[in-house]
Design a protein around this motif. Structure first.
Motif, short mmCIF file in Angstrom:
data_model
loop_
_atom_site.label_atom_id
_atom_site.label_comp_id
_atom_site.label_asym_id
_atom_site.label_seq_id
_atom_site.Cartn_x
_atom_site.Cartn_y
_atom_site.Cartn_z
N ARG A 187 28.82 -9.57 26.09
CA ARG A 187 28.48 -10.97 25.77
C ARG A 187 27.81 -11.10 24.40
O ARG A 187 28.01 -12.08 23.69
N ASP A 188 27.04 -10.09 24.02
CA ASP A 188 26.37 -10.12 22.72
C ASP A 188 27.23 -9.58 21.59
O ASP A 188 26.77 -9.53 20.43
N SER B 296 32.69 -14.33 26.95
CA SER B 296 31.99 -14.20 25.66
C SER B 296 32.69 -14.97 24.55
O SER B 296 32.04 -15.50 23.65
N ASP C 246 19.00 -5.99 24.86
CA ASP C 246 19.47 -7.20 24.17
C ASP C 246 18.49 -7.61 23.07
O ASP C 246 17.39 -7.04 22.96
N TYR D 156 28.34 -6.43 21.15
CA TYR D 156 27.86 -5.12 20.72
C TYR D 156 29.03 -4.17 20.46
O TYR D 156 28.97 -3.35 19.56
#
Length: 600
Positions: free
Chosen positions: A547-548, A575, A530, A550
């Motif tokens: 969640r990020d 997310s 992360d 990606y």
């Protein structure tokens, strides 16, 4: 035209009339022509009538007899006994009649029987090839995995290019054995080329099965067993499926053939089968259950010829040789890891066993019936020259139990794992060992001297109909990937990252718009770091990457493991970065509902 006076067999002649003799009785025309050779005199003593002696002298019984009655000297010469040389010359025939055999055919092996068997085998192979080649569909996920890994492994072996796809972990075998062959085929002619390689292996398997059965039993059981095995669903499908199963089954058949070939040879010659058995386990870990069957076969086939102790030593030597070949590559540890994976399926054992009955039930029943008939009586006694028993009942029982147990072992293992996803391919290992006994079952059903050939034809036609229908359904029920690939192709970019539960297919079909390393298998998990520098692995890494934001695309399949799908679904919903752009249900039973999420 023949002159009228010419005598011929084609010219009918009127019967000759002879004048009566002195007694007033007419003489027979044959008597006039050939003398007394044809008829004995009416009196009790032939010497009383000198004119009609039993054996005329002077003309040897051929041609007309002298005219008029014989003199007393001539009659006396007829009655005198002949010398020993003359009697021997008359009694001995110019030829000798040979002894008539008990039967009009010889059950022993002969060149004629071998060539007839090979001709029938060629017909069986032609039917098998035709049944496999008629199957045509898009690549299945398992095939796509082999093709992607095969291309990269082939590039690594040729020029040292690194393997970048994570699908290499889904190959159930050493990735540098079968996948390069599949990569060679796909580079030459696409998925059809890779499937042709499997077809060659499948045809070699049937050929080895014929020779194996002929050595265990006879040519008739061999051709019946090979003909029944060639039309099974597993044989037809695996013969045109770009997966390592066809090569693994062929290697198992080769090992079994070498074991029977060296049954009467010195014990150490069994090591010739060790490399084939080891390669089978290395190519496909699912072939490991076949190894105990090979060890038992080595023991049973050598016992009548070598004795108990050499037979046991032979089996142990084969086991040690196989493990010795596998140890340098670390395969036993990989096989153990693969075999001890906990059950991940959700199917009930009853449904799995029912599927096994549908795919190989009739064939297994034939094998069991053949084993029972073989235990009760070694031969059908078609010839009185082959009444002798050459194998004890204990040996026949052990052989029948071993081969039938192999057919039941594979479904039992899949029932234990609660999954039948790949059983349609793996069941072929058990059917291979049951085929010789199935051939015996068909021959006993037909009977001695082909008494009931219609029964054998009926059974084979039933197996053919089942194999045709089940193989066609297997290819038709593959994933309906056309609509899914259309959605992914429209949204894929050369710089994106993609998470998918449909492994293999995007990497294979979208090679023009993406690279294999861009696609991450949701089943294997994600190795993700992360922005804070914290590294996450497995399913935790997948959730953190979602969640990020990606991944550009997230593809879900309802047939994937429920635990994996739950983690991804919760991460997507929490997310707030993804929206659903496509959802459709496949029309086939092997695939469920596809959902495609795009990051916005």
């Amino acid at each position: 035209m023949m002159p009228p006076e010419t005598d011929s067999w084609f010219t009918p002649q009127p019967p000759a009339r002879t004048p009566p003799d002195e007694a007033g009785q007419a003489r027979h025309p044959r008597t006039e022509e050939h003398g007394a050779q044809w008829f004995e005199p009416a009196g009790d003593d032939p010497s009383e009538d000198a004119g009609y002696a039993p054996r005329p002298v002077g003309h040897g019984g051929y041609g007309p007899a002298p005219d008029g009655p014989r003199s007393a000297d001539e009659a006396r010469a007829v009655q005198e006994p002949r010398s020993a040389d003359e009697a021997r010359a008359v009694e001995l025939a110019p030829y000798r009649i040979p002894r008539v055999p008990d039967t009009g055919w010889d059950p022993a092996p002969s060149p004629r029987r071998r060539w007839i068997g090979r001709g029938l085998l060629f017909g069986v192979l032609a039917i098998q090839a035709a049944l496999s080649l008629r199957l045509n569909s898009a690549a299945h996920p398992d095939e796509a995995v082999s093709l992607i890994v095969g291309r990269q492994e082939l590039a690594r072996l040729s020029d040292g290019t690194a393997v970048t796809t994570d699908l290499i972990h889904q190959v159930t075998g050493l990735p540098w054995l079968y996948p390069p062959l599949a990569g060679f085929g796909v580079n030459a002619s696409g998925v059809f080329g890779a499937r042709l390689i499997s077809l060659v292996f499948a045809l070699l398997t049937t050929t080895l099965l014929y020779s194996l059965t002929r050595r265990l039993f006879n040519e008739r059981a061999a051709i019946c067993g090979a003909g029944a095995y060639a039309v099974l669903q597993s044989t037809v499908v695996v013969g045109f499926y770009a997966a390592p199963d066809a090569l693994a089954v062929m290697l198992v058949a080769l090992a079994a053939w070498l074991i029977t070939l060296t049954a009467r040879a010195p014990v150490v010659t069994v090591l010739l089968a060790a490399p084939a058995a080891a390669l089978a386990a290395a190519v496909e870990y699912a072939s490991v259950p076949a190894l105990p069957v090979l060890l038992a076969l080595a023991l049973i086939t050598a016992w009548p010829h070598r004795g108990a102790l050499p037979a046991v030593l032979r089996s142990l030597l084969l086991g040690l040789g196989t493990v010795g070949v596998l140890l340098p590559f670390g395969i036993p540890a990989a096989v153990w890891t693969h075999a001890t994976i906990p059950a991940r399926g959700t199917q009930s054992a009853g449904s799995i066993l029912l599927a096994a009955v549908q795919w190989g039930g009739l064939f297994t029943v034939l094998a069991i019936a053949g084993a029972v008939a073989y235990v009760r009586r070694e031969r059908m006694n078609e010839s009185p020259d082959t009444d002798a028993v050459t194998a004890s009942r204990l040996r026949r029982t052990a052989l029948g139990a071993t081969l039938c147990a192999a057919a039941l072992l594979i479904p039992a293992l899949h029932a234990y794992q609660n999954s039948s996803a790949v059983m349609f391919r793996h069941i072929g290992f058990g059917m291979l060992f049951a085929a010789p006994l199935a051939g015996v079952g068909i021959t006993r059903l037909v009977g001695a001297h082909f008494r009931h050939p219609q029964l054998g034809i009926l059974v084979w036609v039933a197996l053919l109909a089942l194999g045709l229908d089940q193989a066609a359904l297997r290819f038709q029920n593959g994933p309906d990937s056309g609509s899914l690939m259309g959605v992914l192709r429209a949204n894929a970019t050369p710089q994106g990252h993609y998470l998918t539960e449909v492994d293999g297919l995007p990497e294979y079909y979208l090679g023009g718009v993406s690279r294999p390393e861009q696609w991450v298998s949701a089943r294997a998990g994600t190795d993700y770091q992360d922005p804070a520098g914290v590294r996450h692995q497995g399913q935790d890494g997948t959730a953190a990457a979602i969640r990020d934001g990606y991944f550009t695309l997230v593809v879900l399949d309802s047939t994937a493991p429920a635990a994996v799908t739950k983690v991804i679904t919760e991460a997507v919903e929490s997310s707030g970065r993804y929206r659903l752009i496509a959802q459709f249900t496949s029309t086939t039973v092997d695939s469920g509902t596809y959902r495609v999420f795009l990051m916005h």
